[in-house]
Design a protein around this motif. Sequence first.
Motif, PDB file in Angstrom:
ATOM      1  N   GLY A 557      -6.837 -11.280  31.505  1.00 50.67           N
ATOM      2  CA  GLY A 557      -6.028 -10.117  31.836  1.00 50.67           C
ATOM      3  C   GLY A 557      -4.556 -10.421  31.737  1.00 50.67           C
ATOM      4  O   GLY A 557      -4.132 -11.569  31.708  1.00 50.67           O
ATOM      5  N   SER A 558      -3.745  -9.373  31.683  1.00 54.04           N
ATOM      6  CA  SER A 558      -2.301  -9.532  31.593  1.00 54.04           C
ATOM      7  C   SER A 558      -1.729  -9.879  32.952  1.00 54.04           C
ATOM      8  O   SER A 558      -2.419  -9.857  33.958  1.00 54.04           O
ATOM      9  N   ASN A 559      -0.432 -10.179  32.974  1.00 57.42           N
ATOM     10  CA  ASN A 559       0.248 -10.588  34.209  1.00 57.42           C
ATOM     11  C   ASN A 559       0.513  -9.361  35.078  1.00 57.42           C
ATOM     12  O   ASN A 559       1.552  -8.714  34.973  1.00 57.42           O
ATOM     13  N   ARG A 600      -3.928  -3.312  31.937  1.00 57.21           N
ATOM     14  CA  ARG A 600      -3.197  -2.059  32.079  1.00 57.21           C
ATOM     15  C   ARG A 600      -3.257  -1.322  30.752  1.00 57.21           C
ATOM     16  O   ARG A 600      -2.858  -1.861  29.716  1.00 57.21           O
ATOM     17  N   THR A 601      -3.784  -0.113  30.765  1.00 54.39           N
ATOM     18  CA  THR A 601      -3.975   0.646  29.532  1.00 54.39           C
ATOM     19  C   THR A 601      -2.660   1.247  29.061  1.00 54.39           C
ATOM     20  O   THR A 601      -1.656   1.257  29.776  1.00 54.39           O
ATOM     21  N   ALA A 602      -2.697   1.788  27.844  1.00 49.36           N
ATOM     22  CA  ALA A 602      -1.474   2.332  27.250  1.00 49.36           C
ATOM     23  C   ALA A 602      -0.930   3.524  28.027  1.00 49.36           C
ATOM     24  O   ALA A 602       0.285   3.772  28.025  1.00 49.36           O
ATOM     25  N   LEU A 606      -4.816   1.435  35.386  1.00 50.45           N
ATOM     26  CA  LEU A 606      -5.280   0.082  35.670  1.00 50.45           C
ATOM     27  C   LEU A 606      -6.801   0.037  35.519  1.00 50.45           C
ATOM     28  O   LEU A 606      -7.499   0.877  36.084  1.00 50.45           O
ATOM     29  N   GLN A 607      -7.307  -0.939  34.761  1.00 47.52           N
ATOM     30  CA  GLN A 607      -8.743  -1.042  34.521  1.00 47.52           C
ATOM     31  C   GLN A 607      -9.242  -2.424  34.932  1.00 47.52           C
ATOM     32  O   GLN A 607      -8.753  -3.441  34.465  1.00 47.52           O
ATOM     33  N   LEU A 608     -10.230  -2.435  35.848  1.00 44.05           N
ATOM     34  CA  LEU A 608     -10.911  -3.663  36.260  1.00 44.05           C
ATOM     35  C   LEU A 608     -12.325  -3.641  35.673  1.00 44.05           C
ATOM     36  O   LEU A 608     -13.097  -2.720  35.942  1.00 44.05           O
ATOM     37  N   ALA A 609     -12.660  -4.652  34.863  1.00 46.02           N
ATOM     38  CA  ALA A 609     -13.985  -4.736  34.236  1.00 46.02           C
ATOM     39  C   ALA A 609     -14.672  -6.021  34.690  1.00 46.02           C
ATOM     40  O   ALA A 609     -14.083  -7.100  34.645  1.00 46.02           O
ATOM     41  N   VAL A 610     -15.930  -5.895  35.134  1.00 44.98           N
ATOM     42  CA  VAL A 610     -16.749  -7.049  35.526  1.00 44.98           C
ATOM     43  C   VAL A 610     -18.056  -6.973  34.733  1.00 44.98           C
ATOM     44  O   VAL A 610     -18.820  -6.015  34.887  1.00 44.98           O
ATOM     45  N   ASP A 611     -18.293  -7.964  33.881  1.00 44.44           N
ATOM     46  CA  ASP A 611     -19.454  -7.956  32.994  1.00 44.44           C
ATOM     47  C   ASP A 611     -20.265  -9.229  33.184  1.00 44.44           C
ATOM     48  O   ASP A 611     -19.737 -10.275  33.577  1.00 44.44           O
ATOM     49  N   ASP A 612     -21.576  -9.124  32.873  1.00 43.25           N
ATOM     50  CA  ASP A 612     -22.405 -10.316  32.794  1.00 43.25           C
ATOM     51  C   ASP A 612     -23.409 -10.130  31.665  1.00 43.25           C
ATOM     52  O   ASP A 612     -23.650  -9.011  31.205  1.00 43.25           O
TER      53      ASP A 612
END
Length: 666
Positions: A557-559, A600-602, A606-612
């Motif tokens: 992710g970005s800062n 952070r989208t254009a 704010l988008q938090l993604a958790v994948d497995d």
Amino acid sequence: MMGSSINAMRRIWRFFIAFLLLTSVSAIAQNDRFDDLRQQFKTAPTDSLRLVFLDELSYSFVRENFDSSVYYAGLQKALAQAAHDSVMLAYAYKNYGRAFEEQGEMDSAIRYIEKALSVEKASHNESGMAGSYHNLGLVYDRLGNMNVAMEYYLNALEIKEKLGNPLALSSTVNAIGFVYKAQDQHQKSLEQFQKALDLLIEGEGSDNRIRGAYNNIGLAYMNLKKYDSARSYYRRSVAGIKEDDNLRGFGAFYNNMGVTYDENLQFDSALYYYTQSLRVKSRSGDKYGMSSTNHNLAVNYRRGGFPDKAIAHERASIALAKQYKFLELRMKSTDGLRESFAATNQIDSAYFYTLVWKELSDSLQRIERGETVMQLEAKYESEKKDKELALNQVTLAQQQSSLRSEARLRYLLLGGLALLTVFLVYAYRSERVKSKSNNLLQLKNQEIEEKSLELARSLGEKEALLKEIHHRVKNNLQVISSILNMQSRSTANPEMISAIQEGQSRVKAMALIHQKLYQTEKLSEIDFREYAEELVEHLSTVFSPNGQNGIVNKVAGSNIKLDIDLAIPLGLILNELISNAYKYAFEGKPEGEISVELTRTADGQLQLAVDDNGNGLPQDFSIDNVKSLGLKLVNILTRQLNGQLSFHSVKGAHFSIVLHEDRLTT
């Protein structure tokens, strides 16, 4: 002499306690030792005896139970203050320091040991001062700051040599030997270890301490590449005892034997001893030893041509070193992880850990430079004051000379020219008015400067207070976590234990945020990626204590920096989603991957993604109908943040939370 008398009195009390315990051994089993100490404390007839029992309880619980150790140290401190017993007050602070050191809270450990030292200096307790200097040296030794550690050890050594106690002296001489070892001065290290052994024999030290001295001499011979001598001393260190009689001693023995075979390129023999060492150190709870042996196992696998097997051991070493702040070990294992990834052609990961290693190296250099910088600053300030004083003296002399010249000129002109005298009087009066105006202006400027300083002090006090608030909130949350842990031990119901552990995990997620806030310069926000990395590392340790499962964690992710009102709910959401992935996603699978990304989208969202990449979600899964408290909490928190929760199940479970946050900064 006062310190020696105090230590002698303490030994008499300890002997008396041992005698009382032995008289009741027929009624109380050995594993009821703590209950017996508590009972002896409750029935002790005097405050002096109660203080001794409290000291024994706090000291005994240091490695057994952090909360109990701190609890009894608190009782000891309160009673010592009420009884005006400076010796026991200092021991209480030292027990606090030992407990926090065992937990890896080195800043708290240093603070409490310094409090003990202050009490001992005020009461001229030289023996106690020597012990506190030695303990401070040990803490800085673990932090990797060998220059400061050596300074404290030498302070302790000076006092102990004057007191003339060979057993006390041997422990500090031994510690100095380890400083020389860390600085690769192995011949000096061997000399110190041999001197420590001679002092132990002179003072008729215990068998365990003499065995430890044999082990240290073996370590020095190993570093001098005299492996046969090293193995000979290692074997002497465990001769005649069983493994269960000295778990920590055998843990070190197996590890050191492994290193000697590793250096001789006998990798199979080294692997056997390392594996035995890790087994024993896990039983004894030796966190530093577990981290060190995991790193040695990784080195063994790389040198033996199996860099892929080294990765899991380096991760396990880093997890422990990071949790307990073993900076040098963390650097070694980070560099080892970089080397392992490079050897397996995982170039991106190798580059990432190269950057992490450089940051850790810079941190260690900053710590080691700290004392030198302070000395240079003090010298600079002293020289600056000397120059200012000399300049003021020159200026004063010039002013006095100028005044004398003006006076002579004025008398000459008054004697010859009356008109010029009138003019000079007028000029003098004008100068007075101008001087008065300048003085008023200087007073105004001084008032403005004082107000500015007052505002700056006020702001500094408020920042310090806010840091203290975050620190205390974190500590209170840790107390809650400890209480939940104690509660879990009082029930055998698996569902109840699981629920309590989930509660502990949520408390840890919130405590970590407050910890990040008081550790940063800007107290109003935290770096969420850094927070997420530490939370994921913590959960990895919780769900795989040995760090050897096949699950890989990735945080990207970005800062992005978040304030506390947004960080806490997002932290709780992240905690629940990762915990669920560990518990359910990889059932029946030996390995897998969990990834976390905060972007952070254009359009400013704010988008938090958790994948497995695990088993995926059930076919009839519905977030609105789940029975799990964790996912209910995720759904509720998302709504409170006016966010949008979505999920799908293709090659694993994928959760996405999108929300708009104006307070977000980058």
